[in-house]
Design a protein around this motif. Structure first.
Motif, PDB file in Angstrom:
ATOM      1  N   ASP A  34      -1.016  -9.688  -5.026  1.00  0.00           N
ATOM      2  CA  ASP A  34      -0.660 -11.044  -4.634  1.00  0.00           C
ATOM      3  C   ASP A  34      -0.299 -11.947  -5.801  1.00  0.00           C
ATOM      4  O   ASP A  34      -1.055 -12.088  -6.754  1.00  0.00           O
ATOM      5  CB  ASP A  34      -1.837 -11.669  -3.876  1.00  0.00           C
ATOM      6  CG  ASP A  34      -1.352 -12.761  -2.942  1.00  0.00           C
ATOM      7  OD1 ASP A  34      -0.183 -13.162  -3.077  1.00  0.00           O
ATOM      8  OD2 ASP A  34      -2.118 -13.184  -2.083  1.00  0.00           O
ATOM      9  N   TYR A  41      -7.055  -2.799  -5.142  1.00  0.00           N
ATOM     10  CA  TYR A  41      -5.810  -2.779  -4.374  1.00  0.00           C
ATOM     11  C   TYR A  41      -6.075  -2.369  -2.921  1.00  0.00           C
ATOM     12  O   TYR A  41      -5.530  -2.954  -1.989  1.00  0.00           O
ATOM     13  CB  TYR A  41      -4.815  -1.818  -5.027  1.00  0.00           C
ATOM     14  CG  TYR A  41      -3.577  -1.602  -4.200  1.00  0.00           C
ATOM     15  CD1 TYR A  41      -2.662  -2.633  -4.001  1.00  0.00           C
ATOM     16  CD2 TYR A  41      -3.330  -0.381  -3.585  1.00  0.00           C
ATOM     17  CE1 TYR A  41      -1.546  -2.445  -3.222  1.00  0.00           C
ATOM     18  CE2 TYR A  41      -2.214  -0.189  -2.800  1.00  0.00           C
ATOM     19  CZ  TYR A  41      -1.319  -1.224  -2.622  1.00  0.00           C
ATOM     20  OH  TYR A  41      -0.224  -1.041  -1.833  1.00  0.00           O
ATOM     21  N   ALA A  50       4.296  -5.398  -2.321  1.00  0.00           N
ATOM     22  CA  ALA A  50       3.719  -4.095  -2.030  1.00  0.00           C
ATOM     23  C   ALA A  50       4.452  -3.096  -2.916  1.00  0.00           C
ATOM     24  O   ALA A  50       5.675  -3.142  -3.008  1.00  0.00           O
ATOM     25  CB  ALA A  50       3.920  -3.754  -0.571  1.00  0.00           C
ATOM     26  N   PRO A  51       3.732  -2.238  -3.605  1.00  0.00           N
ATOM     27  CA  PRO A  51       4.413  -1.310  -4.506  1.00  0.00           C
ATOM     28  C   PRO A  51       4.976  -0.118  -3.756  1.00  0.00           C
ATOM     29  O   PRO A  51       4.476   0.242  -2.704  1.00  0.00           O
ATOM     30  CB  PRO A  51       3.279  -0.852  -5.429  1.00  0.00           C
ATOM     31  CG  PRO A  51       2.060  -0.937  -4.577  1.00  0.00           C
ATOM     32  CD  PRO A  51       2.285  -2.045  -3.589  1.00  0.00           C
ATOM     33  N   LEU A  92      -7.506  -5.355  -1.155  1.00  0.00           N
ATOM     34  CA  LEU A  92      -6.565  -6.444  -0.918  1.00  0.00           C
ATOM     35  C   LEU A  92      -5.388  -5.981  -0.064  1.00  0.00           C
ATOM     36  O   LEU A  92      -4.857  -6.730   0.735  1.00  0.00           O
ATOM     37  CB  LEU A  92      -6.031  -6.987  -2.249  1.00  0.00           C
ATOM     38  CG  LEU A  92      -7.048  -7.702  -3.140  1.00  0.00           C
ATOM     39  CD1 LEU A  92      -6.438  -7.989  -4.497  1.00  0.00           C
ATOM     40  CD2 LEU A  92      -7.500  -8.999  -2.497  1.00  0.00           C
ATOM     41  N   GLY A  93      -4.985  -4.720  -0.270  1.00  0.00           N
ATOM     42  CA  GLY A  93      -3.872  -4.159   0.493  1.00  0.00           C
ATOM     43  C   GLY A  93      -2.511  -4.565  -0.039  1.00  0.00           C
ATOM     44  O   GLY A  93      -1.486  -4.254   0.530  1.00  0.00           O
ATOM     45  N   PHE A  94      -2.466  -5.289  -1.146  1.00  0.00           N
ATOM     46  CA  PHE A  94      -1.194  -5.765  -1.688  1.00  0.00           C
ATOM     47  C   PHE A  94      -1.469  -6.329  -3.074  1.00  0.00           C
ATOM     48  O   PHE A  94      -2.621  -6.432  -3.486  1.00  0.00           O
ATOM     49  CB  PHE A  94      -0.610  -6.858  -0.795  1.00  0.00           C
ATOM     50  CG  PHE A  94      -1.572  -8.001  -0.624  1.00  0.00           C
ATOM     51  CD1 PHE A  94      -1.454  -9.137  -1.394  1.00  0.00           C
ATOM     52  CD2 PHE A  94      -2.625  -7.922   0.275  1.00  0.00           C
ATOM     53  CE1 PHE A  94      -2.354 -10.176  -1.266  1.00  0.00           C
ATOM     54  CE2 PHE A  94      -3.533  -8.952   0.408  1.00  0.00           C
ATOM     55  CZ  PHE A  94      -3.402 -10.089  -0.364  1.00  0.00           C
TER      56      PHE A  94
END
Lengths: 450, 342
Positions: B207, B200, B180-181, B203-205
């Motif tokens: 990977d 992003y 996670a940024p 996907l929320g992350f």
């Protein structure tokens, strides 16, 4: 400010701290009639006393904080006046996710090591971290919440009974009794799930206990567990959780329609309604209403709409306060003066509430500071990282450096209400998490995923 | 023959299943978002045209990077008496990790000079890759490409660190994971491009597109991430990561770890479509990274690395005592109160 109605009585029953137990900060939380109208000079003195007392408490009862202060050469005797407050060592908010692993024993030990109150021995055998939070909450007789965990690790906030009572009393008084006086038959609506330990949902579930169940309405009764939250945050766990998430999304999409139907019904019955939510949740709800050509006239019954939590990474969809207030008036029929945005943080026990000029007035016991890139305080009117000294935090040192970029004014440029104010344009600083709880909720409702 | 096949398979010929699943999982959202944002896709056309005009493929990175060729740091003597190429697991060359290349071995030999322990050598190798090589978004060419140019993507820098370590006799492998940024990383790499941003969001992350090199020193695997140079970290307002520390610009999602010895076949080609589709965004990200490095260089020159880090780390690091220390402290406080009470 308060009323003699049943909601206020219930607020006192649930969250009032008996006077004989009051510390200095409680004089500000429980003793002030109106959080936004008071004698500024007197309150400033009382705030210093409250912060000094809280600093002494954490210095004496919390070894990690005691060492942290000693490393920085600061002791309670050094804090004598408001000018000295900036000497108090502050903790970055990221600290609350520094537990070593999600094994409940590890989390317990971490909690034990960072807590300013005794939490007793470990006798948990319930398996999951979710169950552990329940156990910890019972042990503390307070409230435990977790963040969205989008940066790999959940932040865990733990409040003992004293902190819990202070926080909820202050929140209910600020949100429900500062703008309107709710009547005994008013209905509360939150368009999100509350069976969760996620901060906003869990807070709302607890705080709205002042309403009976027939007067509080949520998007769904389905549970939003940590495993589902992890799945949503990208930490894929398995088929079973994926199925649960799918069901939850479907239920929430259906829940929005149900809520619109409910609002229509309550509107027709002439009920006063209080809606508290993330701005984009309300935006989604209003967008659906607009698509269906539905409008309400909730303002006729002095209804209230409060948003909080910001738009986060959905900044591109963000409407200005004025546009948003106009949309609320157009769709829900609530006039701009009955729509307010609020600033709060999961580590803070107090809120900053919009005035009609859209400046956020901070409640009186919290002392905010703005820090430059070297973490040195700068004056009012400068933009920088928000930090605050919150003497209401009893179970943890509430002296926190946030990831939020703000501008403060000592007095509101738009109104004559008291309180240090924050400008509404709040963004994130370098090193802060890119996503938060609100974005996760947005993910549940987001159009693309429906 | 069978031995050779077995060795190839052992070195990681096929893509590990979790990694493949992650890639495939990202294809759907990415395709959907591209379909939704034809304008962002069409904006690449001038960049493609310019490359084709220069007889380069549309995904090519165009910066002249000859001045960054690390062979300039090596003398003729450095190429003499090179350490032997080893063939044991984690010491042998693997795909994109050319630990048998003369310049890599020469650098390993140079970095060993004056060092008395494996840890000292590993530390030197880490700082060499961290600060000599830069994060540049371009298609992967392996450790040699990173060595001979300005740098490369994170995975290429890991490959270079692993290659130098292996050439210097230290076993090395990879650990890839989802990340996670933090806000500055999000601002630089994700925020401004609708395709990246919406993918992003879905996907929320991020990977399995990042990782660390794990080096075996004194029987213990040490995870090292040399991706962000000191100046880039300072430019982003973050603490400069010292050897052995977790970088503050990203957060690893530990459950997503995938470990392997060598990159699989065709892996280097995975970035080609991404580099082509996001050509304009990639160019702009690379330019932003250069700007940040320049800002960071000025900060570190003005304040000094140590002083800068001391200030910035104040808000990032806190030490927590042990449970027994806390119990002893509480008991001591209790007895002070009891003695003090009337």
């Amino acid at each position: 400010m308060e009323s003699n109605g049943s909601l206020w009585k219930r607020t006192e029953e649930l969250f009032y701290l008996p006077k004989e137990q009051w510390k200095e900060v409680d004089k500000l939380i429980y003793g002030i009639d109106n959080y936004f109208s008071y004698d500024e000079k007197q309150i400033k003195e009382e705030r210093v006393k409250a912060i000094r007392e809280a600093f002494q408490h954490h210095y004496s009862n919390n070894l990690f904080y005691n060492r942290y202060c000693k490393d920085r050469g600061v002791k309670p005797d050094d804090i004598k006046s408001e000018d000295d407050l900036k000497k108090i060592p502050m903790i970055p908010d990221k600290f609350f996710k520094d537990y070593p692993s999600e094994n409940p024993k590890d989390v317990y030990e971490w909690l034990y090591r960072v807590s300013s109150v005794e939490i007793g021995d470990y006798n948990f055998n319930g398996g999951s971290l979710q169950n552990f939070l329940r156990w910890a909450e019972e042990r503390l007789k307070g409230i435990v919440t977790h963040s969205s965990g989008t940066t790999g690790h959940f932040s865990i906030m733990f409040r003992d009974k004293i902190t819990y009572q202070r926080m909820f009393f202050a929140a209910v008084k600020t949100l429900l009794f500062s703008i309107i006086t709710p009547n005994d038959d008013s209905h509360f609506v939150y368009p999100g799930p509350v069976k969760t330990y996620l901060t906003m949902g869990h807070w709302i579930s607890e705080g709205t206990k002042i309403f009976d169940d027939s007067h509080r309405h949520f998007l769904t009764d389905r549970e939003l567990t940590m495993d589902i939250v992890k799945l949503m945050a990208g930490q894929i766990k398995g088929f079973k959780d994926k199925m649960k998430l799918m069901v939850l999304k479907k239920v929430m999409a259906k829940g929005q329609q149900n809520l619109i139907d409910l609002l229509e019904k309550l509107d027709k019955e002439g009920k006063q309604i209080i809606i508290l939510t993330f701005p984009f949740q309300l935006f989604d709800l209003m967008r659906i209403m607009e698509e269906k050509g539905k409008t309400l006239s909730l303002g006729d019954k002095n209804s209230l709409i409060i948003t909080g939590g910001g738009w986060k990474i959905y900044e591109d969809k963000k409407l200005s306060s004025k546009e948003f207030a106009e949309m609320i008036e157009r769709t829900l029929g609530v006039p701009p003066e009955n729509y307010r945005d609020v600033y709060g943080m999961s580590e803070m026990n107090g809120l900053a509430l919009d005035c009609e000029g859209r400046y956020k007035h901070l409640i009186p016991w919290i002392y905010p500071l703005v820090l430059d890139e070297n973490n040195e305080p700068v004056g009012y009117g400068e933009v920088g990282r928000l930090a605050f000294l919150d003497p209401a935090a009893y179970s943890y040192p509430g002296f926190i450096i946030t990831g939020d970029k703000v501008k403060l004014h000592e007095h509101c440029p738009a109104c004559d209400k008291e309180g240090i104010v924050m400008e509404s344009d709040i963004s994130r600083m370098a090193g802060a998490e890119a996503k938060g709880c609100g974005n996760l909720m947005r993910g549940l409702l987001t159009e693309e995923l429906r | 023959m069978f031995k050779k096949i077995r060795e190839e398979l052992d070195k990681g010929f096929f893509i590990p299943m979790p990694l493949l699943k992650n890639f495939l999982g990202a294809v759907g959202p990415l395709t959907f978002v591209i379909g939704k944002n034809p304008k962002a896709f069409i904006e690449n056309i001038p960049s493609w045209k310019m490359r084709i005009k220069n007889l380069r493929p549309p995904w090519a990175h165009m910066e002249d990077e000859r001045q960054y060729d690390s062979r300039r740091l090596l003398s003729k003597e450095d190429y003499e008496d090179l350490p032997p190429v080893r063939n044991e697991k984690y010491l042998r060359p693997t795909r994109l990790c050319e630990s048998d290349a003369p310049e890599i071995r020469a650098m390993a030999k140079k970095l060993w000079e004056g060092k008395e322990s494996e840890m000292e050598f590993v530390k030197a190798a880490y700082y060499f890759v961290k600060n000599e090589k830069k994060l540049v978004f371009k298609t992967m060419g392996g450790a040699i490409q990173a060595f001979r140019t300005k740098g490369g993507v994170c995975l290429e820098q890991l490959a270079l660190l692993a290659a130098i370590a292996r050439a210097g006799g230290i076993p090395a492998r990879y650990r890839l994971y989802a990340l996670a940024p933090t806000q500055p990383m999000y601002d630089v790499m994700v925020k401004d491009n609708p395709i990246l941003k919406q993918t992003y969001e879905m996907l929320g992350f991020l990977d399995a597109i990042h990782g660390e090199a794990e080096l075996l020193v004194n029987g213990k695997w040490i995870a090292l991430d040399p991706t962000f140079s000191d100046e880039l970290e300072a430019g982003m307002g973050l603490p400069v990561t010292d050897f052995g520390e977790e970088p503050m610009w990203r957060v690893r999602i530990p459950e997503s770890d995938i470990r392997f010895e060598g990159f699989p076949i065709l892996f280097r080609h995975f970035l080609i479509p991404v580099a082509a589709i996001l050509r304009k965004a990639v160019d702009s990200i690379n330019a932003k990274l250069d700007e940040l490095r320049e800002q960071g260089r000025e900060i570190l020159e003005d304040v000094g690395r140590e002083e800068y880090n001391k200030k910035v780390k104040k808000s990032f690091k806190i030490t927590v005592p042990s449970v027994s220390e806390v119990k002893a402290f509480r008991n001591a406080q209790l007895s002070v109160k009891e003695v003090g009470s009337p």
